[in-house]
Design a protein around this motif. Structure first.
Motif: not given
Length: 467
Positions: A74, A77, A154, A156-157, A167, A169, A296
């Protein structure tokens, strides 16, 4: 004449047909003969895309299988996944006869072939994937490349609903330099097949579970040209059981225990000690469980807000206990309750929390009705006998009058003292009533907070099961 023309055309185009059907021939059906022939053909085809016409885009088939989800970071990220990547393409003009060469497929070093520069745009670490140097080459010129990938990408959580977060991804596969008119990437399987195969071969059963996969062909448009890409959306769901057992349940136990502290009498010193012990225990609990909470830097989980508000309510409960304890023990030394406070608390808040202020009973001391008209200064012997009759002893009238005057002064002093005590008791009772209303108000806020918090957690947990 016509027959001679046909034979002449066949004689001219026969070498070209052989190039299309069979690029080379093997001297014998042995591996050595095949690889010797392949060596000559592949060397001259390695330096450029294996197409016969530059106006036609080369088609690269892509298939990805998610083998395992190794971890989610987290703070960074980042998402760590283990994949199987399959690339397939055709080398135009390359083929051989299976019977002549003895096989229809050979494994060959990847570096011997022209290889498409397919990369993952979200890749953010050095490639530590296992080395697999070989690919399959079929007699039709079809290349089959299957290799494992350890991807640190990478992502974005969003952790607002932790530990019930989901999530999404993305992994974007595309050529690094070739435009869409040169290389076109297409998926070789459907998202349903990819998901089914990924669940069948999954090797990890950790904190995260794969719930869905989406494959979306896209075109990246920039100033210099367009790029053909495939976006793989992996939808992950966190398994919350670890955090429910280690975080939620102990925290709810401590907060519920603090709620039951309202059953203790507020004037008791034990209630303050009990509150301080709970605050100390809850603080130690949060310090020990701090490593389990994600961070985060730009988003705070709703669970962290719940912990902060719980600690704040515990501190408010302790301060309120000190306040009402002070009122119970020292309210007799306070002045009268201000009018605005009396109206706000005793009239409005009392109704809001379901209490009614208790009216103080005023004690009045008075003489009998027949004696009210008799003044202590002018009471004659006849009036004395008329009022009290046989109750007076056989004494001189002047002596009895003096005793009655003395009794009147004592009664006045007692009445003044009683009025003072009753007035002080009324002020003290109002302050104690204010303390009771404040205590009931904080109890109601505590119940509302727990009800809303637990309802929110249950709703989020319920909704996360259906996404």
């Amino acid at each position: 004449m016509q027959l001679d023309s046909t034979a002449w055309i066949i004689a001219i185009y026969s070498p070209l047909l052989q190039v299309v059907v069979a690029t080379f021939n093997c001297t014998s059906p042995t591996p050595q003969s095949l690889f010797d022939a392949l060596e000559k053909e592949l060397v001259r085809r390695k330096s450029h895309p294996p197409v016969q016409n530059f106006s036609k885009a080369m088609v690269i088939s892509l298939d990805v299988t998610v083998v395992g989800i190794l971890g989610v970071k987290e703070k960074e990220q980042a998402l760590i996944m283990y994949l199987w990547q399959v690339l397939e393409w055709d080398i135009e003009g390359l083929s051989w006869d299976e019977k002549e060469c003895g096989t229809n497929r050979v494994s060959i070093l990847r570096e011997k072939l022209w290889y498409p520069d397919i990369h993952i745009s979200e890749f953010m670490d050095e490639d530590k994937s296992p080395i697999t140097p070989y690919v399959y080459l079929y007699n039709t010129g079809h290349v089959y490349d299957d290799r494992p990938l350890r991807v640190v990408s990478t992502c974005k959580l969003g952790i607002y609903t932790f530990p019930f977060d989901i999530q999404n991804c993305s992994l974007t596969f595309g050529s690094y330099i070739h435009f869409a008119k040169d290389i076109r990437i297409v998926p070789s399987t459907t998202p349903e097949e990819v998901l089914r195969e990924s669940l069948d071969v999954a090797q990890t059963d950790g904190e995260w579970e794969l719930i869905n996969i989406e494959i979306v062909p896209i075109t990246l448009q920039i100033a210099v040209g367009n790029y053909s890409q495939i976006r793989l959306n992996t939808i992950l769901r966190r398994r919350p059981i670890l955090y429910i057992v280690n975080l939620l349940i102990p925290s709810c136990f401590l907060v519920t225990l603090d709620l039951f502290s309202f059953l203790l009498p507020p004037q008791s010193v034990d209630r303050s000690a009990f509150e301080m012990t709970l605050i100390l225990g809850y603080t130690v609990f949060l310090l020990l469980m701090n490593d389990l909470l994600p961070d985060t830097g730009h988003e705070t989980p709703l669970l962290n807000v719940f912990f902060c508000l719980s600690l704040a309510l515990m501190v408010a409960n302790l301060l309120e206990t000190v306040f009402i304890t002070n009122l119970h023990f020292h309210s007799s030394h306070y002045g009268a309750v201000p009018r605005w406070l009396r109206i706000l608390v005793l009239q409005y808040l009392a109704v809001f929390v379901g209490l009614r202020p208790v009216q103080a009973n005023r004690v009045t001391v008075s003489l009998p009705d027949q004696a009210q008209a008799v003044t202590a200064s002018v009471i004659s012997s006849r009036e004395l006998h008329r009022v009290f009759g046989d109750l007076l002893p056989e004494k001189p009238a002047d002596h009895a009058l003096e005793e009655l005057r003395k009794l009147s002064r004592d009664l006045q002093a007692i009445r003044l003292l009683m009025d003072y005590e009753v007035k002080g008791s009324k002020v003290s009772q109002e302050w104690k009533m204010i303390a009771t209303i404040v205590d009931r108000l904080l109890f109601g806020l505590y119940v509302i907070f727990l009800t809303v918090s637990l309802t929110t957690i249950l709703v989020i947990a319920y909704l996360s099961r259906f996404i």
